[in-house]
Design an enzyme around this catalytic site. Sequence first.
Site, PDB file in Angstrom:
ATOM      1  N   SER A 289       8.597  38.557  31.555  1.00 49.87           N
ATOM      2  CA  SER A 289       7.843  38.955  32.750  1.00 49.87           C
ATOM      3  C   SER A 289       7.174  40.325  32.645  1.00 49.87           C
ATOM      4  CB  SER A 289       8.754  38.942  33.973  1.00 49.87           C
ATOM      5  OG  SER A 289       8.996  37.620  34.357  1.00 49.87           O
TER       6      SER A 289
ATOM      7  N   LYS B  95       3.514  40.377  32.880  1.00 49.04           N
ATOM      8  CA  LYS B  95       2.811  40.300  34.172  1.00 49.04           C
ATOM      9  C   LYS B  95       2.086  41.600  34.504  1.00 49.04           C
ATOM     10  CE  LYS B  95       6.176  36.875  35.690  1.00 49.04           C
ATOM     11  NZ  LYS B  95       7.408  36.610  36.435  1.00 49.04           N
TER      12      LYS B  95
ATOM     13  N   TYR C  11       0.741  30.729  30.934  1.00 51.21           N
ATOM     14  CA  TYR C  11       1.855  31.558  31.420  1.00 51.21           C
ATOM     15  C   TYR C  11       3.019  31.574  30.414  1.00 51.21           C
ATOM     16  CZ  TYR C  11       5.829  32.986  34.268  1.00 51.21           C
ATOM     17  OH  TYR C  11       6.956  33.618  34.732  1.00 51.21           O
TER      18      TYR C  11
ATOM     19  N   TYR D 236      12.091  42.371  41.171  1.00 46.96           N
ATOM     20  CA  TYR D 236      12.434  41.294  42.108  1.00 46.96           C
ATOM     21  C   TYR D 236      13.340  41.819  43.208  1.00 46.96           C
ATOM     22  CZ  TYR D 236      11.053  39.361  37.691  1.00 46.96           C
ATOM     23  OH  TYR D 236      10.388  39.148  36.530  1.00 46.96           O
TER      24      TYR D 236
ATOM     25  N   VAL E 215      13.217  38.602  31.569  1.00 47.63           N
ATOM     26  CA  VAL E 215      14.516  37.965  31.288  1.00 47.63           C
ATOM     27  C   VAL E 215      14.905  38.002  29.818  1.00 47.63           C
ATOM     28  CG1 VAL E 215      14.790  36.393  33.260  1.00 47.63           C
ATOM     29  CG2 VAL E 215      13.528  35.639  31.250  1.00 47.63           C
TER      30      VAL E 215
END
Length: 309
Positions: free
Chosen positions: A64, A67, A191, A243, A261
């Site tokens: 991630s 991103k 993605y 998050y 992750v």
Amino acid sequence: MPDLQTIVGEIHRELSPRFGEGRVADYIPQLARVRSDRFGIAVQTVDGDVHLAGDADVSFSIQSISKVFTLTIALGKLGDAIWKRVGREPSGTAFNSIVQLEREAGIPRNPFINAGALAITDLLLAGHPPKEAIGEILRFVRYLADDEDIVIDHEVARSEAATGYRNAALANFMRSFDRLNHPVEHVLGVYFHQCAIAMSCRQLARAGLYLAAGGSNPLTGYRVVSRLRARRINALMLTCGHYDGSGDFAYHVGLPGKSGVGGGILAIAPGKASIAVWSPGLNEVGNSALGTVALEMLAARTGWSVFGA
Ligand SMILES: NC(=O)CC[C@H](N)C(=O)O
């Protein structure tokens, strides 16, 4: 303050009895194979110095953290128009949660949760077949890090594609609200590949340097984004980059950060340095357990928290 190399070396040494803490992500089978006792840290200063310890030159799956880079590309292409598709608020839910999407008509809370990242990836597909969109993301990351050796780990991408039911659900759900312009399988394909970019802490810290240095890379002289945009991306990283653990990360570390992750975290000390840490064991909200501790130690010892020394 002691010199940075001493601080980085001490953090590595003091944490070494705890290497292996946390739980390696296993919902992506290829990530479950990574040794949990790995630990690396790289601090790349805006003055051009780099301080490394542990496995700082071992590649890992950035997941991630990608991103941040896709958001940067999308902002460059479309500017503020992206905010029609994705919000800028913390979600207070897990990275792969679907609950808000129904209530909020397919508009994800922010670009760093999976749903929001899928919306951004959809934007990057405009005018491109998926292969080219993947190529564009990889080229951008190589340009940021000034390193042509950065590659995508296709095994990881395939592994996630084989088990990515949650992401498929999120993408299909958004598509049902007419919030994706491209076929779900194209969005997911790009993605999964962006998440499978493999980088070392050294490379990742260098790639993030533009966010620490007001939008340009002081090593290469490349301007990546405006000063204002760099500040805003940092604001999103601070509020949404971890998050449902974003508040806790701000409380303990006090730096804009983005986790993945794979166990990596990119953290930014504005005006000072770009920092990458890697330790694959995750905490309950899916952020690197020891990576967070390492950054808390670094922020405490350098006085780099954005909230004051
Ligand atoms: N938090 C993460 O790094 C999640 C990325 C991962 N590829 C996923 O979509 O599940």
